[in-house]
Scaffold this motif. Structure first.
Motif, PDB file in Angstrom:
ATOM      1  N   GLY A  77       0.848  -1.188   0.000  1.00 56.61           N
ATOM      2  CA  GLY A  77       0.000   0.000   0.000  1.00 56.61           C
ATOM      3  C   GLY A  77       0.886   1.241   0.000  1.00 56.61           C
ATOM      4  N   PRO A  78       0.763   2.106   1.002  1.00 61.14           N
ATOM      5  CA  PRO A  78       1.579   3.317   1.041  1.00 61.14           C
ATOM      6  C   PRO A  78       2.964   3.103   1.647  1.00 61.14           C
ATOM      7  CG  PRO A  78       0.040   3.317   2.875  1.00 61.14           C
ATOM      8  CD  PRO A  78      -0.274   2.083   2.068  1.00 61.14           C
ATOM      9  N   ASP A  79       3.241   1.902   2.136  1.00 60.17           N
ATOM     10  CA  ASP A  79       4.473   1.633   2.876  1.00 60.17           C
ATOM     11  C   ASP A  79       5.568   1.103   1.943  1.00 60.17           C
ATOM     12  OD1 ASP A  79       6.410   1.082   4.740  1.00 60.17           O
ATOM     13  OD2 ASP A  79       5.357  -0.606   5.662  1.00 60.17           O
ATOM     14  N   TYR A  80       6.649   1.871   1.826  1.00 63.34           N
ATOM     15  CA  TYR A  80       7.772   1.474   0.972  1.00 63.34           C
ATOM     16  C   TYR A  80       8.832   0.670   1.717  1.00 63.34           C
ATOM     17  CZ  TYR A  80       6.327   4.725  -2.777  1.00 63.34           C
ATOM     18  OH  TYR A  80       5.668   5.371  -3.795  1.00 63.34           O
ATOM     19  N   THR A  81       8.642   0.389   2.988  1.00 60.34           N
ATOM     20  CA  THR A  81       9.660  -0.342   3.743  1.00 60.34           C
ATOM     21  C   THR A  81      10.018  -1.684   3.097  1.00 60.34           C
ATOM     22  OG1 THR A  81       8.875   0.693   5.791  1.00 60.34           O
ATOM     23  CG2 THR A  81      10.290  -1.243   6.009  1.00 60.34           C
ATOM     24  N   PRO A  82       9.029  -2.475   2.613  1.00 62.03           N
ATOM     25  CA  PRO A  82       9.400  -3.733   1.959  1.00 62.03           C
ATOM     26  C   PRO A  82      10.237  -3.528   0.697  1.00 62.03           C
ATOM     27  CG  PRO A  82       7.067  -3.724   2.544  1.00 62.03           C
ATOM     28  CD  PRO A  82       7.560  -2.325   2.724  1.00 62.03           C
ATOM     29  N   VAL A  83      10.095  -2.385   0.051  1.00 63.85           N
ATOM     30  CA  VAL A  83      10.880  -2.089  -1.153  1.00 63.85           C
ATOM     31  C   VAL A  83      12.361  -1.971  -0.794  1.00 63.85           C
ATOM     32  CG1 VAL A  83      11.241  -0.457  -3.042  1.00 63.85           C
ATOM     33  CG2 VAL A  83       8.921  -0.913  -2.195  1.00 63.85           C
ATOM     34  N   VAL A  84      12.645  -1.306   0.307  1.00 68.28           N
ATOM     35  CA  VAL A  84      14.030  -1.155   0.755  1.00 68.28           C
ATOM     36  C   VAL A  84      14.639  -2.529   1.012  1.00 68.28           C
ATOM     37  CG1 VAL A  84      15.514  -0.196   2.544  1.00 68.28           C
ATOM     38  CG2 VAL A  84      13.560   1.117   1.719  1.00 68.28           C
ATOM     39  N   THR A  85      13.870  -3.410   1.647  1.00 69.21           N
ATOM     40  CA  THR A  85      14.356  -4.770   1.895  1.00 69.21           C
ATOM     41  C   THR A  85      14.602  -5.508   0.592  1.00 69.21           C
ATOM     42  OG1 THR A  85      13.135  -4.865   3.987  1.00 69.21           O
ATOM     43  CG2 THR A  85      13.809  -6.962   3.019  1.00 69.21           C
ATOM     44  N   ALA A  86      13.648  -5.434  -0.327  1.00 69.91           N
ATOM     45  CA  ALA A  86      13.778  -6.141  -1.600  1.00 69.91           C
ATOM     46  C   ALA A  86      14.981  -5.652  -2.392  1.00 69.91           C
ATOM     47  CB  ALA A  86      12.504  -5.979  -2.424  1.00 69.91           C
ATOM     48  N   CYS A  87      15.207  -4.354  -2.399  1.00 73.66           N
ATOM     49  CA  CYS A  87      16.318  -3.800  -3.169  1.00 73.66           C
ATOM     50  C   CYS A  87      17.673  -4.071  -2.525  1.00 73.66           C
ATOM     51  CB  CYS A  87      16.143  -2.298  -3.334  1.00 73.66           C
ATOM     52  SG  CYS A  87      14.825  -1.823  -4.461  1.00 73.66           S
ATOM     53  N   GLY A  88      17.658  -4.578  -1.294  1.00 73.40           N
ATOM     54  CA  GLY A  88      18.915  -4.898  -0.640  1.00 73.40           C
ATOM     55  C   GLY A  88      19.595  -6.114  -1.228  1.00 73.40           C
ATOM     56  N   ILE A  89      18.873  -6.897  -2.017  1.00 70.95           N
ATOM     57  CA  ILE A  89      19.445  -8.063  -2.698  1.00 70.95           C
ATOM     58  C   ILE A  89      19.256  -7.868  -4.195  1.00 70.95           C
ATOM     59  CG2 ILE A  89      19.250 -10.549  -3.056  1.00 70.95           C
ATOM     60  CD1 ILE A  89      18.550 -10.888  -0.189  1.00 70.95           C
ATOM     61  N   GLN A  90      20.360  -7.764  -4.913  1.00 68.10           N
ATOM     62  CA  GLN A  90      20.298  -7.434  -6.336  1.00 68.10           C
ATOM     63  C   GLN A  90      19.519  -8.447  -7.160  1.00 68.10           C
ATOM     64  OE1 GLN A  90      21.535  -4.612  -8.195  1.00 68.10           O
ATOM     65  NE2 GLN A  90      21.329  -3.881  -6.084  1.00 68.10           N
ATOM     66  N   ASP A  91      19.437  -9.690  -6.693  1.00 70.63           N
ATOM     67  CA  ASP A  91      18.734 -10.697  -7.473  1.00 70.63           C
ATOM     68  C   ASP A  91      17.221 -10.482  -7.481  1.00 70.63           C
ATOM     69  OD1 ASP A  91      20.746 -13.029  -8.359  1.00 70.63           O
ATOM     70  OD2 ASP A  91      21.384 -12.168  -6.459  1.00 70.63           O
ATOM     71  N   ILE A  92      16.689  -9.715  -6.532  1.00 67.65           N
ATOM     72  CA  ILE A  92      15.283  -9.318  -6.615  1.00 67.65           C
ATOM     73  C   ILE A  92      15.095  -8.435  -7.840  1.00 67.65           C
ATOM     74  CG2 ILE A  92      13.489  -7.897  -5.547  1.00 67.65           C
ATOM     75  CD1 ILE A  92      13.662 -10.490  -4.144  1.00 67.65           C
ATOM     76  N   LEU A  93      16.004  -7.487  -8.018  1.00 65.60           N
ATOM     77  CA  LEU A  93      15.927  -6.570  -9.154  1.00 65.60           C
ATOM     78  C   LEU A  93      16.225  -7.283 -10.468  1.00 65.60           C
ATOM     79  CD1 LEU A  93      17.834  -3.771  -7.316  1.00 65.60           C
ATOM     80  CD2 LEU A  93      15.625  -3.371  -8.372  1.00 65.60           C
ATOM     81  N   ASN A  94      17.147  -8.229 -10.432  1.00 68.02           N
ATOM     82  CA  ASN A  94      17.614  -8.851 -11.667  1.00 68.02           C
ATOM     83  C   ASN A  94      16.772 -10.028 -12.117  1.00 68.02           C
ATOM     84  OD1 ASN A  94      19.745  -7.044 -11.654  1.00 68.02           O
ATOM     85  ND2 ASN A  94      21.113  -8.445 -10.577  1.00 68.02           N
ATOM     86  N   PHE A  95      16.054 -10.657 -11.180  1.00 69.85           N
ATOM     87  CA  PHE A  95      15.345 -11.884 -11.544  1.00 69.85           C
ATOM     88  C   PHE A  95      13.882 -11.887 -11.110  1.00 69.85           C
ATOM     89  CE2 PHE A  95      14.254 -16.370 -10.276  1.00 69.85           C
ATOM     90  CZ  PHE A  95      14.081 -16.853 -11.558  1.00 69.85           C
ATOM     91  N   ALA A  96      13.645 -11.614  -9.837  1.00 70.79           N
ATOM     92  CA  ALA A  96      12.303 -11.816  -9.289  1.00 70.79           C
ATOM     93  C   ALA A  96      11.253 -10.931  -9.940  1.00 70.79           C
ATOM     94  CB  ALA A  96      12.312 -11.606  -7.773  1.00 70.79           C
ATOM     95  N   ILE A  97      11.599  -9.670 -10.279  1.00 72.77           N
ATOM     96  CA  ILE A  97      10.554  -8.783 -10.792  1.00 72.77           C
ATOM     97  C   ILE A  97      10.115  -9.135 -12.207  1.00 72.77           C
ATOM     98  CG2 ILE A  97      11.291  -6.867  -9.329  1.00 72.77           C
ATOM     99  CD1 ILE A  97      12.427  -5.533 -11.868  1.00 72.77           C
ATOM    100  N   ARG A  98      10.820 -10.053 -12.862  1.00 72.54           N
ATOM    101  CA  ARG A  98      10.353 -10.457 -14.190  1.00 72.54           C
ATOM    102  C   ARG A  98       9.285 -11.554 -14.111  1.00 72.54           C
ATOM    103  NH1 ARG A  98      15.627 -12.897 -17.034  1.00 72.54           N
ATOM    104  NH2 ARG A  98      16.618 -11.266 -15.776  1.00 72.54           N
ATOM    105  N   LEU A  99       9.052 -12.093 -12.923  1.00 71.06           N
ATOM    106  CA  LEU A  99       8.092 -13.173 -12.747  1.00 71.06           C
ATOM    107  C   LEU A  99       6.685 -12.616 -12.516  1.00 71.06           C
ATOM    108  CD1 LEU A  99      10.180 -15.438 -10.320  1.00 71.06           C
ATOM    109  CD2 LEU A  99      10.081 -15.526 -12.823  1.00 71.06           C
ATOM    110  N   GLU A 100       5.724 -13.098 -13.276  1.00 63.82           N
ATOM    111  CA  GLU A 100       4.342 -12.618 -13.149  1.00 63.82           C
ATOM    112  C   GLU A 100       3.772 -12.890 -11.768  1.00 63.82           C
ATOM    113  OE1 GLU A 100       1.737 -13.934 -16.195  1.00 63.82           O
ATOM    114  OE2 GLU A 100       2.985 -13.189 -17.851  1.00 63.82           O
ATOM    115  N   VAL A 101       4.253 -13.939 -11.112  1.00 61.74           N
ATOM    116  CA  VAL A 101       3.716 -14.294  -9.800  1.00 61.74           C
ATOM    117  C   VAL A 101       3.932 -13.172  -8.787  1.00 61.74           C
ATOM    118  CG1 VAL A 101       5.838 -15.429  -8.998  1.00 61.74           C
ATOM    119  CG2 VAL A 101       3.619 -16.172  -8.115  1.00 61.74           C
ATOM    120  N   MET A 102       4.942 -12.314  -9.008  1.00 66.54           N
ATOM    121  CA  MET A 102       5.208 -11.220  -8.075  1.00 66.54           C
ATOM    122  C   MET A 102       4.165 -10.111  -8.167  1.00 66.54           C
ATOM    123  SD  MET A 102       7.654 -12.075  -6.187  1.00 66.54           S
ATOM    124  CE  MET A 102       8.831 -13.433  -6.180  1.00 66.54           C
TER     125      MET A 102
END
Length: 295
Positions: free
Chosen positions: A158-183
């Motif tokens: 929702g309005p909380d970006y805290t999980p985004v900071v956690t996700a961006c802390g591991i480059q493989d979230i940016l490089n792999f996970a966000i291409r998956l439709e399940v996300m």
């Protein structure tokens, strides 16, 4: 070295893929040449003259990122992703147009793309290699700015970006996970963040293993039925976009707030987090030592 564009218009524009390719010269990719920004703006298409599309608003944010993270470039992702998302206030339809990201990379901050994605990274003593062209014009999970915006969109609660900071802390979230439709299923994204937060998943390789296992199991888990999300109201995003006219620039020290949407149901996140822990226990992690008999 590629520098700040000489032409600084008042508002952002759209640069279609066909036009963006004209500026991806060898000299630009190696950092030897600047972008011909006057010619580029002639190829670009106008955007609405709205505050969220102010050229200097985005440019100032990117300059602050380069100043703040001069010695730790990869750390800039977690700082910039929520702030770029909160500055542009895009709908998903707007964000799906690659023309905006092409323009940000070539017409607003080609120097940022070089700074962040030079293959020598934080090892400036090494010989300079060309920046991959896909960081300027490429798929959403590779392009320098699209990858950050979409990570913020998929992993915010929702309005909380805290999980985004956690996700961006591991480059493989940016490089792999966000291409998956399940996300795109919010409880799934938040459950993945839960496993990152509690230490179940710690490394990039473990993140890839988890994401692959979740993606493979999604068709059999029936995620929406197992862990339903709330109905999302598109007027919340439109109200947030319209609110940009009265908004202050995003705070550089305090995490901004995102769209005023309902948060992901906690019960759904907890259900999936437990399911994903079980999947991760069985998931092969590349490079890990296989368990031998008697271990």
């Amino acid at each position: 070295m590629t520098g700040k564009p000489t032409r600084q218009p008042k508002y952002l524009r759209l640069l279609p893929d066909s036009s963006a390719g004209l500026f991806l010269t060898e000299g630009l990719l190696t950092g030897e040449d600047d972008v011909k920004s006057i010619q580029l703006d002639g190829e670009a298409q106008p955007l609405p003259e709205e505050k969220r599309f102010r050229w200097d608003g985005v440019r100032d944010l990117l300059e602050d990122a380069m100043y703040e993270f001069g010695e730790t470039r990869t750390a800039a992702d977690a700082w910039l992703a929520p702030r770029l998302h909160a500055t542009l206030r895009l709908t998903r339809v707007e964000a799906a147009d690659p023309g905006l990201w092409n323009y940000l990379a070539l017409g607003v901050a080609p120097d940022y793309v070089h700074w962040r994605h030079n293959p020598s990274g934080e090892r400036p003593a090494e010989p300079t290699a060309p920046v991959p062209a896909e960081r300027f014009k490429g798929p959403h999970y590779k392009q320098a700015f699209a990858r950050l915006w979409w990570t913020a969109e998929l992993f915010r609660d929702g309005p909380d970006y805290t999980p985004v900071v956690t996700a961006c802390g591991i480059q493989d979230i940016l490089n792999f996970a966000i291409r998956l439709e399940v996300m795109d299923h919010r409880p799934t994204a938040q459950a993945v963040v839960r496993l990152l937060t509690d230490g179940t998943v710690r490394t990039g390789r473990e993140t890839n293993a988890l994401a692959a296992a979740v993606n493979a199991a999604a068709s059999t888990l029936f995620l929406d039925a197992l862990a339903p999300d709330v109905d999302r109201n598109p007027t919340d995003i439109r109200a947030w976009s319209d609110g940009a006219e009265d908004a202050m620039p995003v705070n550089r020290r305090i995490l901004p707030g995102g769209p005023d949407e309902e948060r992901t149901p906690k019960e759904s996140v907890e259900i999936l987090a437990e399911q994903f822990r079980e999947l991760f226990d069985e998931a092969p992690v590349r490079g890990s030592r296989p368990v031998q008999s008697g271990d």
